[in-house]
Design a protein around this motif. Structure first.
Motif, PDB file in Angstrom:
ATOM      1  N   SER A 118       1.044  -0.814  -0.062  1.00  0.00           N
ATOM      2  CA  SER A 118      -0.236  -0.026  -0.046  1.00  0.00           C
ATOM      3  C   SER A 118       1.028   0.672   0.057  1.00  0.00           C
ATOM      4  O   SER A 118       0.389   1.808   0.397  1.00  0.00           O
ATOM      5  CB  SER A 118      -0.990  -0.141   0.900  1.00  0.00           C
ATOM      6  OG  SER A 118      -0.978  -0.915   1.608  1.00  0.00           O
ATOM      7  N   ILE A 145       1.422   3.687  -2.026  1.00  0.00           N
ATOM      8  CA  ILE A 145       1.018   4.985  -2.586  1.00  0.00           C
ATOM      9  C   ILE A 145       0.019   5.832  -1.345  1.00  0.00           C
ATOM     10  O   ILE A 145      -0.366   6.654  -1.226  1.00  0.00           O
ATOM     11  CB  ILE A 145      -0.025   5.056  -3.822  1.00  0.00           C
ATOM     12  CG1 ILE A 145      -1.092   3.499  -3.661  1.00  0.00           C
ATOM     13  CG2 ILE A 145       0.777   4.441  -4.676  1.00  0.00           C
ATOM     14  CD1 ILE A 145      -2.152   3.996  -4.816  1.00  0.00           C
ATOM     15  N   TYR A 146      -0.574   4.776  -0.615  1.00  0.00           N
ATOM     16  CA  TYR A 146      -1.009   5.285   0.482  1.00  0.00           C
ATOM     17  C   TYR A 146      -0.532   5.543   2.430  1.00  0.00           C
ATOM     18  O   TYR A 146      -0.799   5.651   2.863  1.00  0.00           O
ATOM     19  CB  TYR A 146      -2.073   4.645   1.301  1.00  0.00           C
ATOM     20  CG  TYR A 146      -3.052   4.998   0.532  1.00  0.00           C
ATOM     21  CD1 TYR A 146      -4.254   5.653  -0.042  1.00  0.00           C
ATOM     22  CD2 TYR A 146      -3.082   3.098  -0.760  1.00  0.00           C
ATOM     23  CE1 TYR A 146      -5.103   5.294  -1.083  1.00  0.00           C
ATOM     24  CE2 TYR A 146      -4.803   3.908  -1.933  1.00  0.00           C
ATOM     25  CZ  TYR A 146      -5.335   4.516  -1.853  1.00  0.00           C
ATOM     26  OH  TYR A 146      -6.415   5.015  -3.071  1.00  0.00           O
ATOM     27  N   HIS A 157      -3.692  -1.615   3.682  1.00  0.00           N
ATOM     28  CA  HIS A 157      -3.785  -0.052   4.021  1.00  0.00           C
ATOM     29  C   HIS A 157      -5.920   0.760   3.174  1.00  0.00           C
ATOM     30  O   HIS A 157      -5.920  -0.079   2.039  1.00  0.00           O
ATOM     31  CB  HIS A 157      -3.064   1.138   2.833  1.00  0.00           C
ATOM     32  CG  HIS A 157      -3.543   2.530   4.150  1.00  0.00           C
ATOM     33  ND1 HIS A 157      -4.348   3.482   4.228  1.00  0.00           N
ATOM     34  CD2 HIS A 157      -2.623   3.060   4.564  1.00  0.00           C
ATOM     35  CE1 HIS A 157      -4.076   4.330   5.056  1.00  0.00           C
ATOM     36  NE2 HIS A 157      -3.321   4.563   5.636  1.00  0.00           N
ATOM     37  N   PRO A 158      -6.088  -0.091   4.451  1.00  0.00           N
ATOM     38  CA  PRO A 158      -8.088   0.821   4.457  1.00  0.00           C
ATOM     39  C   PRO A 158      -8.494   1.820   3.857  1.00  0.00           C
ATOM     40  O   PRO A 158      -9.311   1.763   2.819  1.00  0.00           O
ATOM     41  CB  PRO A 158      -8.526   1.049   5.976  1.00  0.00           C
ATOM     42  CG  PRO A 158      -6.703   0.880   7.015  1.00  0.00           C
ATOM     43  CD  PRO A 158      -6.074   0.768   6.197  1.00  0.00           C
ATOM     44  N   GLN A 159      -7.486   2.900   3.562  1.00  0.00           N
ATOM     45  CA  GLN A 159      -8.035   3.153   2.171  1.00  0.00           C
ATOM     46  C   GLN A 159      -7.643   3.037   1.223  1.00  0.00           C
ATOM     47  O   GLN A 159      -8.850   3.130  -0.175  1.00  0.00           O
ATOM     48  CB  GLN A 159      -6.895   4.608   1.690  1.00  0.00           C
ATOM     49  CG  GLN A 159      -6.814   5.766   2.789  1.00  0.00           C
ATOM     50  CD  GLN A 159      -8.279   6.860   2.971  1.00  0.00           C
ATOM     51  OE1 GLN A 159      -8.946   6.683   3.539  1.00  0.00           O
ATOM     52  NE2 GLN A 159      -8.307   7.159   1.369  1.00  0.00           N
ATOM     53  N   ILE A 160      -7.040   2.130   0.345  1.00  0.00           N
ATOM     54  CA  ILE A 160      -7.263   0.936  -0.727  1.00  0.00           C
ATOM     55  C   ILE A 160      -8.913   0.630  -0.945  1.00  0.00           C
ATOM     56  O   ILE A 160      -9.583   0.805  -2.254  1.00  0.00           O
ATOM     57  CB  ILE A 160      -6.663   0.324  -0.834  1.00  0.00           C
ATOM     58  CG1 ILE A 160      -5.470   0.455  -1.033  1.00  0.00           C
ATOM     59  CG2 ILE A 160      -7.103  -0.953  -2.095  1.00  0.00           C
ATOM     60  CD1 ILE A 160      -4.229  -0.619  -1.257  1.00  0.00           C
ATOM     61  N   ALA A 215     -10.942   3.588  -1.534  1.00  0.00           N
ATOM     62  CA  ALA A 215     -10.537   4.471  -2.902  1.00  0.00           C
ATOM     63  C   ALA A 215     -11.421   2.901  -4.506  1.00  0.00           C
ATOM     64  O   ALA A 215     -12.091   3.706  -4.588  1.00  0.00           O
ATOM     65  CB  ALA A 215      -8.783   4.253  -3.750  1.00  0.00           C
ATOM     66  N   ALA A 223      -2.804  -0.566  -7.021  1.00  0.00           N
ATOM     67  CA  ALA A 223      -2.441   0.503  -5.713  1.00  0.00           C
ATOM     68  C   ALA A 223       0.008   0.096  -6.455  1.00  0.00           C
ATOM     69  O   ALA A 223       0.163   1.161  -6.116  1.00  0.00           O
ATOM     70  CB  ALA A 223      -2.364  -0.395  -4.125  1.00  0.00           C
ATOM     71  N   GLN A 224      -0.382  -1.085  -6.859  1.00  0.00           N
ATOM     72  CA  GLN A 224       1.050  -1.490  -7.009  1.00  0.00           C
ATOM     73  C   GLN A 224       1.718  -0.980  -8.445  1.00  0.00           C
ATOM     74  O   GLN A 224       2.766  -1.380  -9.194  1.00  0.00           O
ATOM     75  CB  GLN A 224       1.033  -2.568  -6.461  1.00  0.00           C
ATOM     76  CG  GLN A 224       1.919  -2.856  -5.264  1.00  0.00           C
ATOM     77  CD  GLN A 224       2.733  -2.001  -4.919  1.00  0.00           C
ATOM     78  OE1 GLN A 224       3.088  -1.534  -4.817  1.00  0.00           O
ATOM     79  NE2 GLN A 224       3.005  -2.927  -3.032  1.00  0.00           N
ATOM     80  N   GLN A 275      -9.013   6.267  -9.609  1.00  0.00           N
ATOM     81  CA  GLN A 275     -10.061   6.912  -7.968  1.00  0.00           C
ATOM     82  C   GLN A 275      -8.726   6.196  -6.744  1.00  0.00           C
ATOM     83  O   GLN A 275      -8.718   7.049  -6.481  1.00  0.00           O
ATOM     84  CB  GLN A 275     -10.901   5.124  -7.976  1.00  0.00           C
ATOM     85  CG  GLN A 275     -12.320   5.332  -8.254  1.00  0.00           C
ATOM     86  CD  GLN A 275     -12.929   5.883  -7.435  1.00  0.00           C
ATOM     87  OE1 GLN A 275     -12.262   7.038  -8.083  1.00  0.00           O
ATOM     88  NE2 GLN A 275     -13.390   6.103  -6.527  1.00  0.00           N
ATOM     89  N   HIS A 276      -7.826   5.860  -7.474  1.00  0.00           N
ATOM     90  CA  HIS A 276      -6.478   5.398  -6.799  1.00  0.00           C
ATOM     91  C   HIS A 276      -5.830   6.448  -6.874  1.00  0.00           C
ATOM     92  O   HIS A 276      -5.327   7.274  -5.991  1.00  0.00           O
ATOM     93  CB  HIS A 276      -5.516   4.648  -7.126  1.00  0.00           C
ATOM     94  CG  HIS A 276      -6.267   2.924  -6.364  1.00  0.00           C
ATOM     95  ND1 HIS A 276      -6.289   2.889  -4.999  1.00  0.00           N
ATOM     96  CD2 HIS A 276      -6.525   1.395  -6.891  1.00  0.00           C
ATOM     97  CE1 HIS A 276      -7.049   1.491  -5.002  1.00  0.00           C
ATOM     98  NE2 HIS A 276      -7.317   1.041  -5.974  1.00  0.00           N
ATOM     99  N   CYS A 312      -7.739   9.182  -4.919  1.00  0.00           N
ATOM    100  CA  CYS A 312      -7.523   8.946  -2.819  1.00  0.00           C
ATOM    101  C   CYS A 312      -6.228   8.950  -2.496  1.00  0.00           C
ATOM    102  O   CYS A 312      -6.453   9.653  -1.497  1.00  0.00           O
ATOM    103  CB  CYS A 312      -8.073   7.524  -3.237  1.00  0.00           C
ATOM    104  SG  CYS A 312     -10.096   7.626  -3.820  1.00  0.00           S
ATOM    105  N   SER A 313      -5.374   8.839  -3.462  1.00  0.00           N
ATOM    106  CA  SER A 313      -3.620   8.853  -3.131  1.00  0.00           C
ATOM    107  C   SER A 313      -2.762  10.076  -2.942  1.00  0.00           C
ATOM    108  O   SER A 313      -2.198  10.391  -2.520  1.00  0.00           O
ATOM    109  CB  SER A 313      -2.845   7.108  -3.531  1.00  0.00           C
ATOM    110  OG  SER A 313      -2.162   7.843  -5.025  1.00  0.00           O
ATOM    111  N   LYS A 338      -1.225  10.148  -5.564  1.00  0.00           N
ATOM    112  CA  LYS A 338       0.196   9.725  -6.466  1.00  0.00           C
ATOM    113  C   LYS A 338      -1.145   9.702  -7.953  1.00  0.00           C
ATOM    114  O   LYS A 338      -2.090   9.262  -8.640  1.00  0.00           O
ATOM    115  CB  LYS A 338       0.455   8.506  -6.031  1.00  0.00           C
ATOM    116  CG  LYS A 338       0.845   7.919  -4.634  1.00  0.00           C
ATOM    117  CD  LYS A 338       2.014   9.419  -4.644  1.00  0.00           C
ATOM    118  CE  LYS A 338       2.538   8.996  -3.082  1.00  0.00           C
ATOM    119  NZ  LYS A 338       1.503   9.373  -1.789  1.00  0.00           N
ATOM    120  N   MET A 343      -1.338   8.396 -11.298  1.00  0.00           N
ATOM    121  CA  MET A 343      -1.388   6.972 -11.984  1.00  0.00           C
ATOM    122  C   MET A 343      -1.497   7.323 -13.539  1.00  0.00           C
ATOM    123  O   MET A 343      -1.608   6.053 -14.094  1.00  0.00           O
ATOM    124  CB  MET A 343      -2.555   5.962 -11.897  1.00  0.00           C
ATOM    125  CG  MET A 343      -3.102   5.637 -10.008  1.00  0.00           C
ATOM    126  SD  MET A 343      -1.711   4.287 -10.016  1.00  0.00           S
ATOM    127  CE  MET A 343      -1.725   4.690  -7.647  1.00  0.00           C
TER     128      MET A 343
END
Lengths: 588, 588
Positions: free
Chosen positions: A80, A82-83, B128-131, B134, B216-217, B365-366, B369-370, B372, B374
Motif C-alpha cells: 500500500s 501509495i497510501y 491500507h484501508p484507504q484502498i 478508493a 495500488a502497485q 480512483q487510486h 484518493c492517494s 499519487k 497513476m
C-alpha cells in the motif's frame, strides 16, 4: 492510521533494551523462537535475543543496499505504498514473486512428490476458534501491554521507561511519567467476526501458524490418503501475527507465509514393542533411509539433516547456517527437543526454521477439546504386543502411562480422572491403539527469501564495454531459485534478422523455463540488468549466429549463440540446438 | 458459534425467494456477479439469479455424490470438521491440493511465463484501508440487514417474512412478528485491527478481491519491470467475503482464491493518435497476435478468447461453457463491457470468470484518493500527437475530455473543478501522458476446481477381475490437472523382485511427475482407486517384466510394463525405457 508502532525508533529502543534486559540476555541463545512453537515461549525473552542481534552500523549499510535493490528491481515493495504503507506488510513484485514461487515449489516437490510418506493439505486461514483454544493460542499467545492514562498510548509493559511519544513519534517519552494501568495480556492473533452478528460468539482468528490445521485434519488425511504412521502432512500458506514491533525488513512481518510439515511417528513404546528395540540416530551428516526401528530421536535428527540438505540445495551452504539445539530449560514442557536452523543475516544470526519434537501434545489437545479420537489403530502393534513377555508389556505400558499421565495432569485435570484416563490409554496399546507423536519442521518463507537475497547479494569489479573496471551488483542465486533462468537478447534491436532469430530462441526455451527477452540498450547494460535480477545465463544472438563463426575450429558454423555466465562474466559459444539440454539440468 | 446462517434451510428459503423476488428474476441473466466487480452490483439481484438456478432434485443427487467423493478420496474436507465445521470454509486434502496447485501453476505459466507482456505480483491480504475506500468497497460492498427486537436475530432485509429462527434453527419464523429495526448496510468485508489499539483508526480489512493490490502497485511494477503499456499484472491469492449465505459446496465460500489479471491498455484516443485508426476485434474463435492498432474492444475480445482457450486446455470443452455478455443496463457505470464465462454445474449454470473492460476507473480512483499520479508517459504518443492535424487533435482531445469529465463528475466533484481537471487531463495527451484503461479477466480458483471435478465425474460399467460388470466411478481429469499422473504398481506385494523393479520405475518417473506407488490389494482394486482419484495412467510391473514377454512379436523381451489407461481401461505393453518420453508430453 499512524500508530505507535509506526513510529518505532530502533536505535534508541535498542539502547533501552540493552540496559533493561541485560539480566536475561546472557541466558539466551542466538536462536529466535521457532515459528509455530512460539506459543509456549515467553516473548519478552525472544525480544531480548533480538536485541543481542541488532544490526551493527556496517551491516545496516548492506541491508540498506538490499532493501533499495529489492524495491528498484521489483523484488519487494512496501504494501500500500501509495497510501503511505502499512507497517509490517510487504508485497512481492515481478521478480520477488518468481523467487518465492520457485522456493515454495522446490519445498513442495522435495517434501511431497519425491517421497511416498507425505501427503499435502491446503486449509483455510480462518478456522473454528476452538482450534486456537485447544492449541493454547487464545490463552497464551500474548504480549504484556499497559495503557498510559496521561498520553493514552498503549505500550509493551517491558518498554515503558523510554518509548516513542504517540503524539510526536520522533520524540522519546522517558520524561513521560503518566500513571499506567496494570499490565494485561495482549493477544497477537488478528481477530475478526464471521457472519452478520458481531459479538463474542462470532469471534474468529486469522491463523497465527499453519500447523494447527494439519492436526485438526489429521484423521481425515489418515483415512483418505492411504498413509500409515510414520507419515507426514505438508502445508504451505499464509499466517498472521499482530506483532507490536515488526522489524528487519520482511524478517518479522505481520503477514507471512509458512512451509510446515507435521511428521507423525509411533511413540517409542510402540516402536519398541514392534521392533524389540529403539534404533539410535544415524551419524550426523549422513542421510539414511528411515528405519522401522527409529524412535523419536532418530526421526528428529533425520529431519534436521533433510532440512539442512534442502537449504544446501538452493544455495545456502552449511557455512552460512548454524544449528542451535535448544537447552532443556528453553524447551516448551511438551517438547523433547528443538533445533533452530539459523542464517547469518546482515542484522544478526536469526532463525530460518525450527524443527521440534513435540510429543503427542497437539493431537492430544485436539482430542480432548473436540471430543474426537485422534488415536490410530495399528494391527502390527496388536500382533506384536500379544507376543511380548509380560515383564516387557508392563515396562512399556508403564512408560506410556507415565507420559500420558504427565500430559493429562498438566491440562489441569483432576488427579484421579487423569490417572484413570492414562491407564486407559496405556491399556489401549494391547488393542493396537495409540496417539502418534510428531516431528515438526517449520520454515518461514519470507525470511528464507530474505536469506536467499542476502546470501546472493554481492558487488564485484567487472570491465564495462570500453574495458574500464566498474562496480557490478550481482545476485548470485542458485539457478534453481533464480526468478529468471535465462535472458535472450539479439545483439541489436534494429536488425530484423537478429530479432527474428532471437525470438525463435526465446520460443524454443520458453516451454522449459522462465525466459526474459530484452532488446533494449547496449548489450553490456542488458547483461548488468540481468546480473542485478540474478539471472544465471544470458543467450545472445549476433551476426555470427546468422553468418557463421568467423574463425577457429568451428569456423563457418551457423546457428550458434553466446552463452554468458552471470557469476564470472565468462562466455561460451554453443549451438542453438544444444541449449535446452545444456540449460535444463542446471535449473532443476 | 451456531449462527443464523449456519441454520439456513435452502429448500424453504428458495420457496420464499421464488415468490418474493419473482418480479426481478425475469430481468436477470444466467450469470452471477463477476468476482471482483460485484461492488457495483445490487446483491439482491445476484440472489435472485441464484434462485433461478437452484438445483433440481436429480442434480442434487449428482452433487451429493460429488461432495461425498471429495470427502472420501481427500479432495475437499469441511474446515475444522472435528469442531463441527465453520460455515463457508473448506479445506483441500491431499488430492485436492495437487489439483489446485496444477490449475494455478498452469494459469501462472500461460499468463506470465509464456508471454512477454505480463508481470507477476504477490501482495498482502491486509492492506491500507484507504484502498477499500478508493475501490468503493467500504461504502457499497454491502447487504441490507435488519435486527429483530423480539428474537434478537439479524437478517437480510429481503428475507424477513420467512427465515430460520435463531433459537431453533430447524423452525422457520414467518410467525415471528417482532418489531424490526430499519435496514442498515452490512459490509461484507471481514474487519480486523492492526496494532495493539482497537479503535476506528486501526481498522483494516481482509481483501475481498485481489485486484485492488494490482492497481495500488501499478506504478511500482511499471517502473521496475521494464514493461510498457499495453501490459498486464497477474496475481493469484486468497480473498475473503463475509457471505451471509455461503452455498453450493465450495462455489460460494467465505474464504476463496482468485486468479486475476489486470491488463493495462492505451485509451482508444491514444491508440488512434498513434496508429491513425482503431482496429476492430478479430473474428470470434480466432486467436490472433495482439496488434498496435487495437482499441479496448479488440483487447477485450482477445482476452475472452484466450481465457476460453485456457479452459479448453484443461479439459472444459466449449460445450460445457457459456459466454454471457452483460446487457448495458447490467453494467457498472464505469464498465464498457463484461463477459461472464459460465460453466454448467449440476446446481445450475454459474460463473467461473468475468472479463470486464473497466475503463480507467480503478487507476483514477487510486490517483484521486492517494494523491499519487497513476498516469504514464508515452514518448510515441507525444511524437505522434505533434504530427496530428489540428482537427484530429481537437476531436480526440474532446473525446478524452468527455470521458474524464464523466468520471470526475460521478465522483461528486464540483462541476467547475471537474471541468478544469478533465481539461488538464485532455491537454496532457499532447505531452504524451494518459491514464491507462484496463481489461480484467478475473477467475475464481475454487469454483474452477469444482467445475473440473463436476466435469470429470462419471460412472460407467467395467468388468471386475472375474469379468462381471460393475459400476465404476471415475474422474476423467485432463492429464495436465490430474493430481496424480501415474500409479506405479508391482503385480504382487510379496515378490521382492517385482517390488524392487516397481520401485526402480517409480524412481525413474518421479523427477518428471507426481507418482503414486501402490502395492496393496488386488490389482483391479488398485486400478479402481486410481480411477476415483483421476489418475490417467497406471504402470504395472509383472512377471513378464522380469522374465520376458511370453508370446507375440515381442516374445522374450524383458523390462516391459503394462500401461493402463484410466478412461477406457485399455492396456498397452511398453518398454520401461520408453515411459518418460511417452508420459511427459501427455501431462504437460
Amino acid at each position: 492510521m499512524r500508530k505507535l508502532e509506526d513510529c518505532e525508533q530502533p536505535t534508541r529502543t535498542v539502547t533501552f533494551f540493552k540496559r533493561k534486559l541485560q539480566d536475561v540476555i546472557h541466558k539466551i541463545s542466538t536462536s529466535d523462537a521457532a515459528a509455530g512453537t512460539v506459543t509456549s515461549v515467553d516473548r519478552t525473552v525472544c525480544m531480548a535475543k533480538t536485541v543481542r542481534l541488532m544490526a551493527e552500523p556496517k551491516e545496516n549499510v548492506v541491508m540498506e543496499k538490499i532493501v533499495s535493490l529489492c524495491k528498484r528491481r521489483g523484488f519487494i515493495y512496501q504494501s500500500s505504498e501509495i497510501y503511505g504503507g502499512i507497517n509490517g506488510f510487504w508485497d512481492y513484485g515481478p521478480l520477488g514473486v518468481e523467487l518465492k514461487r520457485n522456493v515454495k515449489e522446490l519445498w513442495w516437490n522435495v517434501m511431497t512428490h519425491q517421497r511416498d510418506d507425505v501427503a499435502g493439505l491446503d486449509a483455510t486461514i480462518i478456522m473454528h476458534p476452538q482450534i486456537w483454544k485447544a492449541s493454547g493460542h487464545v490463552d497464551t499467545f500474548t504480549d504484556p501491554m499497559i495503557d498510559c492514562k496521561t498520553c493514552k498510548g498503549r505500550f509493551r509493559a517491558d518498554q515503558t521507561s523510554e518509548i516513542p511519544c504517540p503524539q510526536k513519534p520522533s520524540k522519546m517519552v522517558s520524561e513521560c511519567h503518566g500513571e499506567k494501568t496494570a499490565p494485561r495480556a495482549f493477544n497477537l492473533m488478528f481477530q475478526t467476526h464471521v457472519g452478520p452478528v458481531q459479538d463474542d460468539s462470532t469471534i474468529a482468528y486469522l491463523r497465527p501458524e499453519t500447523a494447527q490445521a494439519i492436526f485438526a485434519q489429521f484423521k481425515n488425511v489418515l483415512e483418505t490418503s492411504r498413509q500409515k504412521v510414520p507419515f507426514g502432512i505438508a502445508q504451505i500458506g499464509k499466517a498472521f501475527r499482530n506483532e507490536v514491533t515488526p522489524r528487519n525488513f520482511t524478517f518479522r512481518s505481520r503477514e507471512f507465509e509458512q512451509m510446515e510439515l507435521e511428521f507423525f511417528i509411533k511413540p517409542d513404546e510402540v516402536v519398541e514393542a514392534i521392533s524389540g528395540r529403539i534404533e539410535g540416530p544415524a551419524p550426523a551428516g549422513s542421510s539414511p533411509e528411515p528405519q522401522p526401528g527409529w524412535g523419536w530421536e532418530a526421526w528428529h535428527k533425520y529431519w534436521v539433516e533433510e532440512r539442512i540438505r534442502f537449504y544446501e540445495g538452493i544455495g545456502l551452504s552449511r557455512a552460512t547456517l548454524e544449528e542451535y539445539w535448544q537447552k532443556p530449560e528453553e524447551l516448551a514442557h511438551y517438547a523433547r527437543a528443538t533445533v533452530d536452523i539459523l542464517f547469518k543475516f546482515p542484522f544478526g544470526t536469526q532463525e530460518l526454521e525450527g524443527i521440534a519434537a513435540r510429543s503427542d501434545f497437539d493431537l492430544s489437545q485436539h482430542a480432548r477439546c473436540s471430543g474426537k479420537s485422534m488415536g490410530v489403530f495399528d494391527d502390527e502393534l496388536r500382533g506384536a504386543w500379544s507376543k511380548l513377555e509380560e515383564s516387557k508389556k508392563k515396562e512399556l505400558g508403564e512408560r506410556y502411562y507415565k507420559a500420558r499421565l504427565n500430559y493429562l495432569t498438566r491440562t489441569g485435570m483432576d488427579a484421579a480422572e487423569a490417572e484413570k484416563q492414562a491407564r486407559g490409554d496405556s491399556e489401549n496399546l494391547a488393542k493396537g491403539q495409540y496417539i502418534p507423536h510428531v516431528i515438526e519442521p517449520s520454515a518461514g518463507v519470507d525470511r528464507l527469501i530474505l536469506a536467499l537475497i542476502c546470501n546472493a547479494y554481492s558487488e564485484d569489479q567487472m570491465p564495462d564495454e570500453k574495458g574500464k573496471l566498474e562496480t557490478r551488483v550481482v545476485l548470485k542465486f542458485h539457478p534453481r531459485v533464480a526468478p529468471i533462468k535465462v535472458g535472450v537478447m539479439p545483439l541489436l534491436k534494429n536488425k530484423p534478422e537478429l530479432v527474428r532469430k532471437a525470438l525463435e530462441v526465446r520460443d524454443l526455451l520458453r516451454p522449459h523455463m522462465n525466459v526474459f527477452y530484452d532488446d533494449a540498450g547496449a548489450i553490456g547494460r542488458r547483461y548488468r540488468r540481468q546480473d542485478e535480477a540474478g539471472t544465471p545465463f544470458c543467450v545472445t544472438i549476433d551476426f555470427e549466429t546468422l553468418e557463421g563463426i568467423k574463425e577457429g575450429p568451428l569456423s563457418g558454423r551457423k546457428d550458434t549463440v553466446t552463452v554468458r555466465y552471470r557469476d564470472d562474466g565468462r562466455q561460451d559459444r554453443m549451438a542453438i540446438t544444444e541449449l535446452v539440454d545444456f540449460l535444463v539440468p542446471k535449473i532443476r
